[in-house]
Enzyme design. Structure first.
Site, PDB file in Angstrom:
ATOM      1  N   VAL A  67     -22.238 -54.207  66.584  1.00 34.34           N
ATOM      2  CA  VAL A  67     -22.830 -54.764  65.365  1.00 34.34           C
ATOM      3  C   VAL A  67     -23.749 -53.726  64.732  1.00 34.34           C
ATOM      4  CG1 VAL A  67     -24.206 -56.635  64.386  1.00 34.34           C
ATOM      5  CG2 VAL A  67     -22.804 -57.060  66.424  1.00 34.34           C
ATOM      6  N   ASP A 127     -21.971 -43.472  68.963  1.00 34.67           N
ATOM      7  CA  ASP A 127     -20.875 -44.213  68.353  1.00 34.67           C
ATOM      8  C   ASP A 127     -20.151 -43.417  67.264  1.00 34.67           C
ATOM      9  OD1 ASP A 127     -19.454 -46.614  68.441  1.00 34.67           O
ATOM     10  OD2 ASP A 127     -20.548 -47.465  66.747  1.00 34.67           O
TER      11      ASP A 127
END
Length: 285
Positions: free
Chosen positions: A234, A84
């Protein structure tokens, strides 16, 4: 079951009209908590490792990625591995051969033309290796080391027409969009632009990704998925549960040296927080 790809999970989620949850991990206990919660819920899940997590692990992706892969391979539900917010090309290249099936290449700080060029190069590299590539257009605020950005500031939101052109020009497989959320929020007060989400969904034919989801209330998350968001990322919510429980336990037992009781409680608190989010993100209707 076990190790799968992010693309398979997002394709299935879009077909079912539900969301796919991606949880950012820093420690082994984080990763274990994700798998525990996913297995309890009977839900597929994405385990994400950010560039900042890699920096914390002394710049080495391999050890944490190997641990997450081992957990995924033993899981009783489908688990995909994702890298990410990658700004470093060296880190992008390091993903090859680790079991990571998708990378979010973040060139959002660059001017539009530079973002397109850098992202297109990253897409070409990833596709040659069977890796799917996510990118960001607009700017989701709250990233470490970046100036504070108001999620409602002019120019912060993703423009649907520009998004359509960006996807065509880069060939990305998923698009992170700015629709009112912000990274690292400690309270759940974000209000999303659901009309914009719907217009973005109509404008592009790749999965939309919501970053900064920890600050988004449950009802807003449900509406976001219904409006067209597919992958919900998240991170901070896990850290709130994990760090808060550690702090409480260590404060309550100052005469104890063994970290395992505190870590056990922190892992379980994190798993419970993840479970609650999974129920919201992956629920039909």
């Amino acid at each position: 079951m076990s190790l799968t790809t992010t693309g398979k999970l997002t394709d299935a989620a879009r077909a079912d009209g539900v969301g796919t949850a991606a949880f950012n991990v820093i420690t082994l206990e984080h990763a274990e908590a994700v798998i525990i919660a996913a297995e309890r819920a009977g839900s597929p899940v994405v385990v994400a490792i950010s560039e900042n997590a890699v920096k914390f692990r002394r710049g080495r992706l391999g050890p944490l990625a190997a641990a997450c892969r081992a957990l995924a391979e033993e899981a009783t539900v489908p688990v995909a591995l994702h890298l990410d917010h990658v700004e470093s090309v060296d880190l992008l290249v390091a993903a090859e051969g680790t079991g990571i099936s998708s990378v979010m290449f973040d060139a959002s700080r660059l001017a539009y033309a530079e973002n397109v060029a850098a992202t297109a190069d990253a897409v070409a590299w990833a596709h040659e290796r069977g890796i799917t590539l996510e990118a960001e257009l607009g700017e989701v605020g709250g990233k470490p080391g970046h100036p504070a950005l108001d999620a409602h500031a002019p120019g912060a939101r993703t423009d649907p027409d520009e998004a359509a052109a960006y996807v065509r020009a880069t060939g990305v497989d998923a698009l992170a969009v700015a629709v009112g959320s912000s990274h690292a929020m400690l309270d759940r007060t974000a209000t999303l632009d659901h009309d914009l989400i719907a217009r973005l969904r109509a404008a592009v034919d790749v999965p939309l990704v919501l970053h900064g989801s920890s600050g988004v209330p449950d009802d807003e998350l449900r509406r976001a998925v219904a409006a067209g968001m597919t992958k919900i990322n998240v991170g901070t919510a896990l850290n709130i549960a994990y760090t808060g429980t550690l702090r409480e336990r260590l404060t309550a037992t100052p005469d104890k040296a063994d970290p395992r009781p505190a870590l056990t409680l922190a892992r379980e608190a994190t798993a419970q927080a993840i479970g609650e989010l999974l129920r919201v993100i992956t629920a039909k209707g």
